[in-house]
Structure formats: C-alpha cells, structure tokens
Design a protein around this motif. Structure first.
Motif, PDB file in Angstrom:
ATOM      1  N   PRO A 214       8.059  45.847  24.294  1.00 33.15           N
ATOM      2  CA  PRO A 214       8.270  45.319  22.949  1.00 33.15           C
ATOM      3  C   PRO A 214       7.807  43.881  22.784  1.00 33.15           C
ATOM      4  O   PRO A 214       8.378  43.142  21.983  1.00 33.15           O
ATOM      5  N   PHE A 215       6.788  43.464  23.504  1.00 36.26           N
ATOM      6  CA  PHE A 215       6.410  42.060  23.509  1.00 36.26           C
ATOM      7  C   PHE A 215       5.394  41.737  22.413  1.00 36.26           C
ATOM      8  O   PHE A 215       4.592  42.578  22.018  1.00 36.26           O
ATOM      9  N   PRO A 216       5.394  40.487  21.931  1.00 31.86           N
ATOM     10  CA  PRO A 216       4.507  40.083  20.832  1.00 31.86           C
ATOM     11  C   PRO A 216       3.205  39.484  21.335  1.00 31.86           C
ATOM     12  O   PRO A 216       3.018  39.227  22.527  1.00 31.86           O
ATOM     13  N   GLY A 217       2.285  39.241  20.376  1.00 28.76           N
ATOM     14  CA  GLY A 217       1.052  38.528  20.683  1.00 28.76           C
ATOM     15  C   GLY A 217       0.007  39.388  21.362  1.00 28.76           C
ATOM     16  O   GLY A 217      -0.155  39.342  22.573  1.00 28.76           O
ATOM     17  N   GLY A 218      -0.737  40.181  20.581  1.00 27.01           N
ATOM     18  CA  GLY A 218      -1.737  41.064  21.172  1.00 27.01           C
ATOM     19  C   GLY A 218      -3.008  40.359  21.580  1.00 27.01           C
ATOM     20  O   GLY A 218      -3.577  40.639  22.639  1.00 27.01           O
TER      21      GLY A 218
ATOM     22  N   VAL B 212     -10.248  36.304  15.823  1.00 28.53           N
ATOM     23  CA  VAL B 212      -9.262  37.120  16.525  1.00 28.53           C
ATOM     24  C   VAL B 212      -9.208  38.440  15.780  1.00 28.53           C
ATOM     25  O   VAL B 212      -8.811  38.484  14.615  1.00 28.53           O
ATOM     26  N   THR B 213      -9.618  39.522  16.426  1.00 29.07           N
ATOM     27  CA  THR B 213      -9.782  40.778  15.695  1.00 29.07           C
ATOM     28  C   THR B 213      -9.490  41.990  16.576  1.00 29.07           C
ATOM     29  O   THR B 213      -9.721  41.975  17.787  1.00 29.07           O
ATOM     30  N   GLY B 214      -8.925  43.032  15.944  1.00 28.31           N
ATOM     31  CA  GLY B 214      -8.732  44.311  16.617  1.00 28.31           C
ATOM     32  C   GLY B 214      -7.682  44.304  17.706  1.00 28.31           C
ATOM     33  O   GLY B 214      -7.775  45.078  18.657  1.00 28.31           O
ATOM     34  N   ASN B 215      -6.649  43.456  17.556  1.00 19.29           N
ATOM     35  CA  ASN B 215      -5.575  43.377  18.546  1.00 19.29           C
ATOM     36  C   ASN B 215      -4.295  43.987  17.991  1.00 19.29           C
ATOM     37  O   ASN B 215      -4.104  44.064  16.778  1.00 19.29           O
ATOM     38  N   THR B 216      -3.384  44.394  18.891  1.00 17.51           N
ATOM     39  CA  THR B 216      -2.143  45.031  18.464  1.00 17.51           C
ATOM     40  C   THR B 216      -0.952  44.493  19.260  1.00 17.51           C
ATOM     41  O   THR B 216      -1.086  44.110  20.422  1.00 17.51           O
ATOM     42  N   ALA B 217       0.221  44.501  18.610  1.00 14.40           N
ATOM     43  CA  ALA B 217       1.470  44.102  19.257  1.00 14.40           C
ATOM     44  C   ALA B 217       2.626  44.470  18.347  1.00 14.40           C
ATOM     45  O   ALA B 217       2.416  44.886  17.200  1.00 14.40           O
ATOM     46  N   VAL B 218       3.850  44.312  18.835  1.00 15.94           N
ATOM     47  CA  VAL B 218       5.015  44.539  17.982  1.00 15.94           C
ATOM     48  C   VAL B 218       5.067  43.497  16.877  1.00 15.94           C
ATOM     49  O   VAL B 218       5.363  43.805  15.720  1.00 15.94           O
ATOM     50  N   ALA B 219       4.794  42.232  17.231  1.00 15.82           N
ATOM     51  CA  ALA B 219       4.737  41.145  16.247  1.00 15.82           C
ATOM     52  C   ALA B 219       3.571  40.238  16.631  1.00 15.82           C
ATOM     53  O   ALA B 219       3.289  40.044  17.808  1.00 15.82           O
ATOM     54  N   GLY B 220       2.891  39.722  15.611  1.00 16.05           N
ATOM     55  CA  GLY B 220       1.737  38.885  15.902  1.00 16.05           C
ATOM     56  C   GLY B 220       0.628  39.671  16.581  1.00 16.05           C
ATOM     57  O   GLY B 220       0.238  39.376  17.710  1.00 16.05           O
ATOM     58  N   GLY B 221       0.116  40.658  15.871  1.00 11.52           N
ATOM     59  CA  GLY B 221      -0.953  41.459  16.453  1.00 11.52           C
ATOM     60  C   GLY B 221      -2.122  40.602  16.900  1.00 11.52           C
ATOM     61  O   GLY B 221      -2.678  40.794  17.983  1.00 11.52           O
ATOM     62  N   GLY B 222      -2.499  39.640  16.054  1.00 15.74           N
ATOM     63  CA  GLY B 222      -3.582  38.737  16.420  1.00 15.74           C
ATOM     64  C   GLY B 222      -3.091  37.550  17.218  1.00 15.74           C
ATOM     65  O   GLY B 222      -3.522  37.310  18.347  1.00 15.74           O
ATOM     66  N   ILE B 223      -2.147  36.781  16.624  1.00 17.06           N
ATOM     67  CA  ILE B 223      -1.642  35.559  17.243  1.00 17.06           C
ATOM     68  C   ILE B 223      -0.130  35.483  17.070  1.00 17.06           C
ATOM     69  O   ILE B 223       0.397  35.720  15.981  1.00 17.06           O
TER      70      ILE B 223
ATOM     71  N   GLY C  91       3.751  40.701  10.901  1.00 12.80           N
ATOM     72  CA  GLY C  91       2.776  39.674  11.241  1.00 12.80           C
ATOM     73  C   GLY C  91       1.547  40.264  11.898  1.00 12.80           C
ATOM     74  O   GLY C  91       1.200  39.912  13.031  1.00 12.80           O
ATOM     75  N   GLY C  92       0.888  41.151  11.187  1.00 11.01           N
ATOM     76  CA  GLY C  92      -0.299  41.781  11.764  1.00 11.01           C
ATOM     77  C   GLY C  92      -1.334  40.778  12.212  1.00 11.01           C
ATOM     78  O   GLY C  92      -1.960  40.941  13.258  1.00 11.01           O
ATOM     79  N   GLY C  93      -1.512  39.718  11.424  1.00 15.07           N
ATOM     80  CA  GLY C  93      -2.470  38.686  11.797  1.00 15.07           C
ATOM     81  C   GLY C  93      -1.850  37.596  12.637  1.00 15.07           C
ATOM     82  O   GLY C  93      -2.251  37.348  13.773  1.00 15.07           O
ATOM     83  N   ILE C  94      -0.839  36.908  12.068  1.00 11.72           N
ATOM     84  CA  ILE C  94      -0.175  35.784  12.737  1.00 11.72           C
ATOM     85  C   ILE C  94       1.327  35.912  12.553  1.00 11.72           C
ATOM     86  O   ILE C  94       1.805  36.164  11.441  1.00 11.72           O
ATOM     87  N   TYR C  95       2.077  35.728  13.637  1.00 12.68           N
ATOM     88  CA  TYR C  95       3.537  35.689  13.542  1.00 12.68           C
ATOM     89  C   TYR C  95       4.017  34.361  14.096  1.00 12.68           C
ATOM     90  O   TYR C  95       3.717  34.009  15.248  1.00 12.68           O
ATOM     91  N   VAL C  96       4.752  33.601  13.274  1.00 15.18           N
ATOM     92  CA  VAL C  96       5.299  32.308  13.692  1.00 15.18           C
ATOM     93  C   VAL C  96       6.796  32.487  13.940  1.00 15.18           C
ATOM     94  O   VAL C  96       7.581  32.582  13.000  1.00 15.18           O
ATOM     95  N   ASN C  97       7.181  32.530  15.195  1.00 15.78           N
ATOM     96  CA  ASN C  97       8.606  32.618  15.526  1.00 15.78           C
ATOM     97  C   ASN C  97       9.264  31.255  15.374  1.00 15.78           C
ATOM     98  O   ASN C  97      10.364  31.130  14.832  1.00 15.78           O
ATOM     99  N   SER C  98       8.578  30.227  15.850  1.00 22.87           N
ATOM    100  CA  SER C  98       8.973  28.835  15.621  1.00 22.87           C
ATOM    101  C   SER C  98       7.755  27.976  15.887  1.00 22.87           C
ATOM    102  O   SER C  98       6.784  28.423  16.492  1.00 22.87           O
ATOM    103  N   GLY C  99       7.782  26.733  15.444  1.00 27.18           N
ATOM    104  CA  GLY C  99       6.579  25.907  15.519  1.00 27.18           C
ATOM    105  C   GLY C  99       5.811  26.035  14.218  1.00 27.18           C
ATOM    106  O   GLY C  99       6.399  26.138  13.148  1.00 27.18           O
ATOM    107  N   GLY C 100       4.482  26.058  14.293  1.00 25.22           N
ATOM    108  CA  GLY C 100       3.710  26.143  13.062  1.00 25.22           C
ATOM    109  C   GLY C 100       2.287  26.569  13.285  1.00 25.22           C
ATOM    110  O   GLY C 100       1.781  26.569  14.405  1.00 25.22           O
ATOM    111  N   ALA C 101       1.638  26.949  12.185  1.00 25.06           N
ATOM    112  CA  ALA C 101       0.226  27.335  12.193  1.00 25.06           C
ATOM    113  C   ALA C 101      -0.449  26.700  10.990  1.00 25.06           C
ATOM    114  O   ALA C 101       0.090  26.724   9.878  1.00 25.06           O
TER     115      ALA C 101
END
Length: 223
Positions: A135-139, A155-166, A188-198
């Motif tokens: 169940p880990f994030p960041g593909g 960043v393209t064509g990646n997969t994850a539970v959260a933050g598929g791209g980043i 967050g298919g493209g970007i998921y910010v758990n904390s911090g910033g983008a």
C-alpha cells in the motif's frame, strides 16, 4: 495547462538555467547508457556526498529489478541520500514493463530518514513506468523529507496507491517547464502532498487518474 505570458523571456531564462545547473566547481561524472552504470553512479555519488551525473543524451535507462529499498518499499534506483543532479537531454529512466513492481526514484532527507540529506535535481529526464508496491505511495518519485527539483522533465505512466507520479512527505518539490501526465493512483494520480509543498512553474499536470493533485488545493495551480 494555463497560458503563461512572456513565453520568450521564460524560454531564455530556462535555457540559461539549464546551463547553470551543473556545479562548475566539480567535474561531471559521465554515466554510460546502462542500468548497471546508473546504479553504480548513484551509489558512488551517495558515498561521495553528492555529484552531478551526466547521462547519455536520448538514452533509455531500463530498470529490470529494484536496486534499493526504503521505509516504503522497493526502489528501482538506489535511494538518493545526498545532493545529486541527473543531467540529461531526452533521457528516460523507466521500469521495464516485465519487471516486478517498484517505484523508479526515492529521495530521503533527515526529516524522514535520519542521517540523510537527499536532494534530487533532474534536467531533461523522463521518469516512466514505476509501480509502487501496495500500500505504499509514490510510483514515479517518492520524496521522503528531501528536495526534488525537475527542469524540462516529465513524470508519466506511473502507478501507486497515492501519488502515482510524485509523492512528497516533509519535503519540497518544484517543477519548471515540466509535465506530470498519464499517472494513476487511488488519490493524487499526478501529485500527492502528504506534507511539505509542491510548486509549479510553466508546468502541466494533466490527464492523471482519478485526479491531478491531492488533497484538493495542496498544489497551487493544479486542478
């Protein structure tokens, strides 16, 4: 993608920026167009406290297995724990479609992983095909307390539970003249910010599933 005024001025600034990215006080380390060469170069750079790695223009570095691990599962390349620049031109770093699941890149900083100070700067690099183990994030890229800066990259064509791209947690991400497209996650298919910033500058985050950025409003300019 939003229309940005002053395109000519921005293009000139980015061109100059690309020239200025390498640290001129140190020689660049050339990396042959092979999985083994890139893995060895990152390991050596981490051991040396950082480096600028000059990738072969238009090379595809195809990753057939994971060469690192961390608190959130296997990683295609060794986790970046020091300041490392990946200097490319039309370069792709991709997980082989037949390989076991793993994300492509992981950056580790002291906020999440004590004793590390990971800073990734990538120029002219596409990160593709990463698949974080559930169940880990960041593909594509997982930023755990470090710094990620992408210039004219994708960043393209990646997969994850959260933050598929980043995915970023306790870290910062900045994207300039880049794109995050065609990635997939539960949130967050493209970007998921758990904390911090983008931060996005002249960057397109589009066509990701089921959304481009999450949580809603976490990335200014991303809808």
């Amino acid at each position: 993608m939003r229309s940005i005024p002053g395109v000519c001025a921005l293009t000139l600034a980015l061109t100059l920026g690309m020239v200025a990215v390498p640290n001129t006080a140190h020689a660049q380390t050339p990396v042959l167009c092979s999985e083994t060469s890139l893995v060895n170069a990152i390991n050596a750079a981490n051991a040396a406290g950082g480096d600028t790695l000059a990738l072969v223009p238009f090379c595809t570095y195809q990753l057939t297995s994971a060469h690192g691990s961390g608190p959130t599962g296997p990683v295609g390349l060794p986790p970046i724990t020091t300041p490392i620049t990946l200097l490319g031109m039309g370069v792709t770093i991709a997980r082989d479609p037949s390989a076991p699941a793993f994300r492509v890149l992981q950056v580790q900083g002291a906020a999440n992983v004590p004793g590390t100070k990971g800073e990734l700067s990538a120029v002219g690099v596409t990160v593709r095909g990463g698949s974080a183990v559930s169940p880990f994030p960041g593909g594509g890229i997982s930023n755990l307390g470090g710094t990620v800066s992408l210039l004219t990259s994708a960043v393209t064509g990646n997969t994850a539970v959260a933050g598929g791209g980043i995915y970023t947690d306790n870290g910062t991400v900045s994207l300039t003249a880049s794109s995050v497209t065609g990635n997939t996650a539960s949130s967050g298919g493209g970007i998921y910010v758990n904390s911090g910033g983008a931060v996005l500058l002249a960057t397109s985050v589009t066509g990701n599933t089921p959304d481009n950025c999450a949580p809603s409003g976490s990335v200014t300019g991303c809808t």
